[in-house]
Design an enzyme around this catalytic site. Structure first.
Site, PDB file in Angstrom:
ATOM      1  N   CYS A 144      12.885 -58.037 -24.550  1.00 18.99           N
ATOM      2  CA  CYS A 144      14.276 -58.282 -24.165  1.00 18.99           C
ATOM      3  C   CYS A 144      14.876 -59.248 -25.176  1.00 18.99           C
ATOM      4  O   CYS A 144      14.187 -59.759 -26.050  1.00 18.99           O
ATOM      5  CB  CYS A 144      14.339 -58.920 -22.783  1.00 18.99           C
TER       6      CYS A 144
ATOM      7  N   ARG B  28      16.644 -55.097 -29.170  1.00 18.69           N
ATOM      8  CA  ARG B  28      15.431 -55.507 -28.448  1.00 18.69           C
ATOM      9  C   ARG B  28      15.376 -54.923 -27.038  1.00 18.69           C
ATOM     10  O   ARG B  28      14.356 -55.008 -26.359  1.00 18.69           O
ATOM     11  CB  ARG B  28      15.360 -57.036 -28.364  1.00 18.69           C
TER      12      ARG B  28
ATOM     13  N   TRP C 219      14.959 -55.135 -21.395  1.00 23.20           N
ATOM     14  CA  TRP C 219      14.070 -53.994 -21.637  1.00 23.20           C
ATOM     15  C   TRP C 219      13.118 -54.019 -20.454  1.00 23.20           C
ATOM     16  O   TRP C 219      12.161 -54.785 -20.445  1.00 23.20           O
ATOM     17  CB  TRP C 219      13.327 -54.173 -22.949  1.00 23.20           C
TER      18      TRP C 219
ATOM     19  N   ASN D 236      12.296 -63.481 -21.405  1.00 23.48           N
ATOM     20  CA  ASN D 236      11.790 -62.321 -22.151  1.00 23.48           C
ATOM     21  C   ASN D 236      10.275 -62.408 -22.086  1.00 23.48           C
ATOM     22  O   ASN D 236       9.686 -63.378 -22.550  1.00 23.48           O
ATOM     23  CB  ASN D 236      12.256 -62.367 -23.610  1.00 23.48           C
ATOM     24  N   GLY D 237       9.633 -61.416 -21.469  1.00 26.77           N
ATOM     25  CA  GLY D 237       8.164 -61.421 -21.394  1.00 26.77           C
ATOM     26  C   GLY D 237       7.707 -60.802 -20.087  1.00 26.77           C
ATOM     27  O   GLY D 237       8.456 -60.122 -19.407  1.00 26.77           O
TER      28      GLY D 237
ATOM     29  N   GLU E 268       0.315 -35.307 -37.417  1.00 26.79           N
ATOM     30  CA  GLU E 268       1.303 -36.392 -37.332  1.00 26.79           C
ATOM     31  C   GLU E 268       1.632 -36.933 -38.714  1.00 26.79           C
ATOM     32  O   GLU E 268       2.798 -37.184 -39.039  1.00 26.79           O
ATOM     33  CB  GLU E 268       0.772 -37.495 -36.409  1.00 26.79           C
TER      34      GLU E 268
ATOM     35  N   LYS F  70       5.372 -37.027 -40.396  1.00 24.11           N
ATOM     36  CA  LYS F  70       5.986 -38.246 -40.950  1.00 24.11           C
ATOM     37  C   LYS F  70       6.508 -37.991 -42.347  1.00 24.11           C
ATOM     38  O   LYS F  70       7.624 -38.332 -42.706  1.00 24.11           O
ATOM     39  CB  LYS F  70       4.958 -39.383 -40.966  1.00 24.11           C
TER      40      LYS F  70
ATOM     41  N   GLU G 143       9.600 -35.517 -42.345  1.00 21.99           N
ATOM     42  CA  GLU G 143      10.876 -35.911 -41.715  1.00 21.99           C
ATOM     43  C   GLU G 143      11.555 -37.072 -42.423  1.00 21.99           C
ATOM     44  O   GLU G 143      12.762 -37.247 -42.267  1.00 21.99           O
ATOM     45  CB  GLU G 143      10.681 -36.229 -40.237  1.00 21.99           C
TER      46      GLU G 143
ATOM     47  N   HIS H 277      -9.725 -20.264 -44.002  1.00 19.88           N
ATOM     48  CA  HIS H 277      -9.103 -19.068 -43.398  1.00 19.88           C
ATOM     49  C   HIS H 277      -7.709 -18.824 -43.933  1.00 19.88           C
ATOM     50  O   HIS H 277      -6.850 -18.306 -43.224  1.00 19.88           O
ATOM     51  CB  HIS H 277      -9.093 -19.252 -41.871  1.00 19.88           C
TER      52      HIS H 277
ATOM     53  N   LYS I 170      17.431 -39.655 -33.098  1.00 19.47           N
ATOM     54  CA  LYS I 170      16.305 -40.373 -32.476  1.00 19.47           C
ATOM     55  C   LYS I 170      15.904 -39.714 -31.160  1.00 19.47           C
ATOM     56  O   LYS I 170      14.753 -39.712 -30.794  1.00 19.47           O
ATOM     57  CB  LYS I 170      16.677 -41.841 -32.211  1.00 19.47           C
TER      58      LYS I 170
HETATM   59  C1  AGP Z   1       8.918 -38.171 -34.383  1.00 18.67           C
HETATM   60  O1  AGP Z   1       8.807 -38.947 -35.572  1.00 18.67           O
HETATM   61  C2  AGP Z   1      10.225 -37.480 -34.274  1.00 18.67           C
HETATM   62  N1  AGP Z   1      11.287 -38.411 -34.342  1.00 18.67           N
HETATM   63  C3  AGP Z   1      10.314 -36.497 -33.126  1.00 18.67           C
HETATM   64  O2  AGP Z   1       9.365 -35.494 -33.369  1.00 18.67           O
HETATM   65  C4  AGP Z   1      10.058 -37.051 -31.696  1.00 18.67           C
HETATM   66  O3  AGP Z   1       8.714 -37.415 -31.566  1.00 18.67           O
HETATM   67  C5  AGP Z   1      10.381 -35.929 -30.699  1.00 18.67           C
HETATM   68  O4  AGP Z   1      11.734 -35.598 -30.811  1.00 18.67           O
HETATM   69  C6  AGP Z   1      10.053 -36.313 -29.248  1.00 18.67           C
HETATM   70  O5  AGP Z   1      10.869 -37.393 -28.878  1.00 18.67           O
HETATM   71  P1  AGP Z   1      10.506 -38.183 -27.528  1.00 18.67           P
HETATM   72  O6  AGP Z   1       9.137 -38.767 -27.712  1.00 18.67           O
HETATM   73  O7  AGP Z   1      11.563 -39.230 -27.409  1.00 18.67           O
HETATM   74  O8  AGP Z   1      10.528 -37.200 -26.389  1.00 18.67           O
END
Ligand code: AGP
Length: 615
Positions: A2, A27, A75, A101-102, A488, A492, A495, A511, A610
């Site tokens: 927070c 935060r 938060w 905050n905590g 993953e 990274k 994207e 394969h 996001k």
């Molecule tokens: C991950 O780096 C991406 N930003 C994206 O794949 C994300 O993980 C996905 O959209 C799922 O989002 P969420 O975890 O908020 O549901």
């Protein structure tokens, strides 16, 4: 996580506190509140929603002239986001007003004692317990606020950064810190308080950063009086001169939020463990799971629905659940699951994983599963989010807000929560022995430190990144627990650098994908100690024979792969099940440095958002 802000001096407190909260919204932003004392009465305004909602609400009720005030942007950890759970919280007498905050881990026991002494509680928060504990200590010991805070904190377990004042003595604010950050801005006969320096940097660059187990009494007309709570002794706290600007401080001095969040992972995992992983007591506490334990234990299978990075966390969980709890697990892309008319049995348990808690496909998958009578358990990072509210139960990751679009600390804290769930289920089912269970508890406790060690390779990783920056394509390979890590790592890179990358199980190369290998193709291989280490070494030899450029993530001290790969990045030794939590760190840093070298918008890559709240 927070944000707290406070002011005492000759200026108007309200605009300072309000704008300070706006600077701390990164935060946490599920609710906010401000308390002002105008010399005669307290003016308290708090609301669910962001700071702007608070500003509108306060304007509607009228903002007083006041020179002392504290504020909070929340938060949520204890108590859903709503008006009554928002901070500041007042004591039963109304005299004391506090922001925090905590997490107070022993708040339930403290609350029971206070209730027995006649205290009444209006919220579900641990913070309201704290402000009433201070009031009770102040009353029974007949001491000033500063001493009451000092005595009360001796009874508290957990983490806190607090600011509290007493209406009957409005010429001072008392602050204290343990585990959560707290900065004091020192002006000319005025003090500022905040979770970081952004709320006061334009007023003063003189700051005191309290250390753990320290408190301070900030009284007008005299210097800040800092005290060591452990030694019970006054401290001459050094005033620092700040040279950072506002934006830099929000990012904690890091160039991007993504880098800050990569480095926050040890703290985020510690916060996610807090109050839940208790090796000394030999237990894991997860109230959401405990309330539905029989459904989990009687489930014939567990379905995991998620998207993107959260889906990768689900894949890691599949290995952990099946190895430890021996419960069949199926991991599904939520977007596919929701439309393929899946078979869902009423005794199925569905785990929905989502950082934002707002992903449309995951939310739809949850509703579909619930309509078939399945129990749906959420693993979310945003309290009160749509998914958190739609699921039957759940456990929050305490990663704090993740601002960078590329998910990093959410991924590792999701795996952390899923590991705790699997371990607790395995113990309940008796599918692992007590000694193995206890050993896993202690191993998990080491993870934050092991991630710190993995982060120490950043400079090496940055050098390797400079050799990948011109690649058009890349392959990421892993086996077992680290196959999802390979996926993953590839995501990274894709994207944030816009370089095409694919993750594969290492054995899958034969394969088809091995046709892609040539001297222009960097191949990132997760080759840490594991049951199939020798097989991965063979895969590396196959790639080398075709002139692929090999970057290997290896266990510290590895000499075999070091003799084969073009570059190695060492991570500390862990158990196989815990290895994703450390092997993902170099892959996060590798993609970050490549993207920066390419001049990409790391925190807000093109075409992305996001939270994908649409199909
Ligand atoms: C991950 O780096 C991406 N930003 C994206 O794949 C994300 O993980 C996905 O959209 C799922 O989002 P969420 O975890 O908020 O549901």
């Amino acid at each position: 996580m927070c944000g707290i802000v406070g002011y005492i001096g000759s200026k108007e407190a309200y605009p300072i506190v309000l704008n300070g909260l706006r600077r701390l919204e990164y935060r946490g932003y599920d609710s906010a509140g401000i308390a002002l004392f105008d010399g005669a009465q307290l003016h308290l305004c708090k609301t669910k929603g962001k700071v702007n909602a608070l500003a509108e609400k306060f304007a509607a009720q009228g903002v007083p002239q006041a020179q002392i005030g504290i504020g909070h942007t929340r938060w949520a950890t204890h108590g859903v986001p709503n008006d009554v759970n928002s901070h500041p919280h007042t004591s039963n007498s109304g005299a004391l007003i506090l922001v925090h905050n905590g997490i107070i881990e022993n708040y339930a026991a403290l609350k029971t004692v206070l209730q027995q002494r006649g205290y009444v509680f209006h919220s579900d928060t641990d913070t309201e317990v704290l402000v009433n504990l201070i009031e009770e200590v102040k009353k029974t010991n007949n001491v000033k606020l500063g001493k009451a805070v000092q005595l009360a904190l001796k009874e508290v377990e957990g983490a806190y950064a607090i600011a509290v004042f007493d209406q009957s003595k409005p010429n001072e604010i008392v602050v204290a810190k343990l585990g959560s950050p707290l900065a004091i801005g020192v002006g000319t006969d005025e003090f500022f308080i905040a979770s970081d320096a952004t709320p006061f940097i334009e007023f003063t660059n003189q700051a005191i950063y309290l250390e753990d187990h320290e408190m301070a009494v900030l009284r007008l007309g005299r210097e800040a009086r800092v005290r060591d709570l452990k030694k019970d002794a006054r401290l001459d706290s050094a005033i620092q001169e700040l040279s950072l600007n506002v934006e830099q401080i929000e990012k904690g001095g890091y160039e991007h939020f993504m880098l800050k969040e990569i480095y926050e992972q040890p703290r985020a995992i510690l916060d996610t463990f807090r109050g839940r992983l208790l090796p000394e007591e030999g237990i894991i506490k997860l109230s959401g799971l405990e309330n539905h334990m029989s459904r989990f234990l009687n489930a014939e299978r567990i379905l995991i629905v998620a998207c993107g990075t959260s889906w990768h966390a689900g894949l890691v969980a599949e290995y952990i659940f099946e190895e430890w709890a021996r419960i069949p697990v199926e991991v599904e892309y939520a977007s596919e699951f929701r439309y393929r008319n899946p078979i869902i049995n009423k005794n199925d348990v569905v785990i929905a994983i989502s950082q934002s808690g707002e992903t449309a496909d995951t939310l739809a998958a949850i509703k579909l599963a619930k309509s078939h009578g399945a129990l749906v358990y959420g693993v979310c990072n945003v309290a009160g989010s749509s998914i958190a509210r739609e699921t039957d139960a759940g456990s929050y990751t305490h990663a704090g807000p993740e601002i960078g679009v590329a998910s990093t600390k959410a991924f590792t804290t999701q795996i952390t929560i899923l590991t705790l769930i699997a371990l607790k289920l395995a113990k309940e089912k008796g599918s692992i022995s007590q000694s193995v269970y206890q050993q896993h508890l202690y191993e998990l406790q080491q993870i934050p430190q092991l991630i710190e060690e993995a982060l120490a390779s950043d400079a090496t990783i940055k050098k390797i990144a400079s050799e990948m920056v011109m690649a058009q394509h890349a392959l990421y390979l892993g086996r077992g627990y680290n196959f999802p890590v390979a996926l993953e790592g590839a995501l990274k890179l894709k994207e944030i650098s816009y370089i095409h990358a694919e993750g594969y199980p290492a054995a899958e190369m034969k394969h088809g994908p091995i046709a892609l290998i040539d001297a222009q193709m960097p191949v990132v291989v997760v080759a840490v100690n594991s049951n199939h280490y020798d097989k991965v070494v063979s895969n590396i030899e196959e790639i080398k024979a075709r002139k692929g450029r090999i970057i290997a993530i290896v266990t510290a001290g590895d000499s075999v792969v070091k003799g084969l790969a073009d570059h190695v990045i060492e991570v500390p030794k862990t158990t196989e099940a815990s290895s994703p939590l450390v092997t993902t760190i170099p892959l996060q840093l590798l993609s970050y440095h490549i993207a920066v070298m390419l001049g990409r918008n790391v925190d807000q890559p093109r075409n992305l958002a996001k939270s994908v709240t649409v199909e």
